[in-house]
Design a protein around this motif. Sequence first.
Motif, short mmCIF file in Angstrom:
data_model
loop_
_atom_site.label_atom_id
_atom_site.label_comp_id
_atom_site.label_asym_id
_atom_site.label_seq_id
_atom_site.Cartn_x
_atom_site.Cartn_y
_atom_site.Cartn_z
N ALA A 20 0.83 -1.20 0.00
CA ALA A 20 0.00 0.00 0.00
C ALA A 20 0.87 1.25 0.00
O ALA A 20 0.68 2.15 -0.82
CB ALA A 20 -0.94 -0.01 1.21
N PHE A 21 1.84 1.31 0.88
CA PHE A 21 2.68 2.51 0.92
C PHE A 21 3.56 2.64 -0.33
O PHE A 21 3.85 3.74 -0.77
CB PHE A 21 3.51 2.57 2.21
CG PHE A 21 2.69 2.97 3.42
CD1 PHE A 21 2.15 4.25 3.51
CD2 PHE A 21 2.42 2.08 4.46
CE1 PHE A 21 1.36 4.62 4.60
CE2 PHE A 21 1.64 2.44 5.55
CZ PHE A 21 1.11 3.71 5.62
N CYS A 55 1.64 4.44 -3.06
CA CYS A 55 1.16 5.79 -2.74
C CYS A 55 1.71 6.88 -3.63
O CYS A 55 1.03 7.84 -3.94
CB CYS A 55 1.57 6.16 -1.31
SG CYS A 55 0.43 5.63 -0.07
N VAL A 102 1.00 12.04 -3.54
CA VAL A 102 0.67 10.96 -2.62
C VAL A 102 -0.82 10.63 -2.78
O VAL A 102 -1.68 11.46 -2.49
CB VAL A 102 0.98 11.34 -1.16
CG1 VAL A 102 0.57 10.22 -0.20
CG2 VAL A 102 2.46 11.67 -0.98
N GLU A 153 -5.98 6.85 -1.59
CA GLU A 153 -6.58 5.50 -1.43
C GLU A 153 -5.56 4.50 -0.88
O GLU A 153 -5.81 3.88 0.15
CB GLU A 153 -7.22 5.07 -2.76
CG GLU A 153 -8.14 3.86 -2.64
CD GLU A 153 -7.37 2.53 -2.72
OE1 GLU A 153 -7.77 1.60 -2.02
OE2 GLU A 153 -6.37 2.46 -3.46
N PRO A 154 -4.40 4.35 -1.51
CA PRO A 154 -3.42 3.41 -0.92
C PRO A 154 -2.90 3.88 0.45
O PRO A 154 -2.60 3.04 1.31
CB PRO A 154 -2.29 3.35 -1.94
CG PRO A 154 -2.51 4.47 -2.90
CD PRO A 154 -3.94 4.86 -2.82
N TYR A 155 -2.82 5.18 0.66
CA TYR A 155 -2.38 5.72 1.95
C TYR A 155 -3.31 5.20 3.06
O TYR A 155 -2.86 4.68 4.08
CB TYR A 155 -2.42 7.24 1.87
CG TYR A 155 -1.87 8.01 3.08
CD1 TYR A 155 -0.51 8.28 3.17
CD2 TYR A 155 -2.72 8.48 4.09
CE1 TYR A 155 -0.01 9.01 4.26
CE2 TYR A 155 -2.21 9.21 5.17
CZ TYR A 155 -0.86 9.47 5.24
OH TYR A 155 -0.37 10.19 6.32
N SER A 179 -5.54 12.78 -4.24
CA SER A 179 -4.18 12.83 -3.70
C SER A 179 -4.12 13.88 -2.59
O SER A 179 -5.01 14.74 -2.48
CB SER A 179 -3.20 13.22 -4.80
OG SER A 179 -3.45 14.55 -5.21
N TYR A 192 9.82 3.40 1.42
CA TYR A 192 8.53 3.89 0.93
C TYR A 192 7.84 4.76 1.97
O TYR A 192 7.27 5.81 1.67
CB TYR A 192 7.63 2.73 0.52
CG TYR A 192 8.22 1.95 -0.62
CD1 TYR A 192 8.28 2.50 -1.90
CD2 TYR A 192 8.77 0.69 -0.43
CE1 TYR A 192 8.85 1.81 -2.95
CE2 TYR A 192 9.35 -0.01 -1.47
CZ TYR A 192 9.38 0.56 -2.73
OH TYR A 192 9.96 -0.12 -3.77
N VAL A 234 6.89 8.74 1.57
CA VAL A 234 5.55 9.28 1.77
C VAL A 234 5.60 10.35 2.86
O VAL A 234 5.03 11.44 2.72
CB VAL A 234 4.55 8.15 2.17
CG1 VAL A 234 3.22 8.73 2.62
CG2 VAL A 234 4.35 7.19 1.01
N THR A 242 4.86 14.44 2.16
CA THR A 242 3.75 15.05 2.89
C THR A 242 4.26 16.21 3.76
O THR A 242 3.63 17.28 3.83
CB THR A 242 3.06 14.00 3.79
OG1 THR A 242 2.81 12.84 3.00
CG2 THR A 242 1.75 14.52 4.35
#
Length: 213
Positions: free
Chosen positions: A15-16, A19, A26, A29-31, A77, A192, A196, A200
Amino acid sequence: MAAPAAFSLREVLGAFRGCVTERREVLLEPYLRGWRGLIRFLHSLGAVFSFISRDAEAKVQLMEGYCRGERRERYVSLQAMVQYELASGVVDPHKRSGRADSGCRTVLRLHRALRWLQLFLEGLRTAGEDSRPSAICTDSYNASLAAFHPWVIRKAATVAFCALPPRGAFLEAMNVGSAEDAVAVLGEALPYIRDVYGITQELFAEHRLLDLP
Ligand code: 1Q0
């Protein structure tokens, strides 16, 4: 009906990994999927952690609502969300009070927790075999999230950390094979998570959103 699949660190890793786009955006959804996986893991550690998982769950749920809601294209995002919430006045970095349900302030809480996660996983990966996850967790917390929490939460968190299982059992609970395998997967996951977090942090700093109430 099939039982819910057991937690696996690989899912969180996937998932990460999914992202960050080529344009260094970023994707939410996967976050959120990464967070869902982590919360699931937290559940498996026992009821002492439920005050933490409840809070994380509420935040993830709020964000999932935006991602499925009327304005979902604004919440694809983090970049789109920041742009939209600033332009529409949902958040205002110059105000001392703000909406408790904005995407930006909600993600900011998760984002701060991601820094804790990064430190914790780094600690777990590099510490010796006789190190204790509870001690690593406390140190990571004190170096990150604790600064944003009032005394009573800090106290409750520190007490809960004592209930963490020893290193071997903890690594096993990640469900990726032996302790050595788990350490290897942690090594794979960390870049990863770091990426992220870094993107951010930069985005929120640029828009002066790091102190949203
Ligand atoms: C493994 C042990 C887990 C320890 C989690 C460390 C974080 C402690 C945080 C304590 C939070 C207490 C609950 C309430 C907090 C809120 O006041 C606060 C601010 O929100 P607000 O709305 O009041 O402004 N909320 C937060 O700071 C968000 C906290 C989210 C914490 C999410 C933690 C999810 C943890 C997952 C387990 C990860 C296990 C890692 C190993 C798995 C391998 C991939």
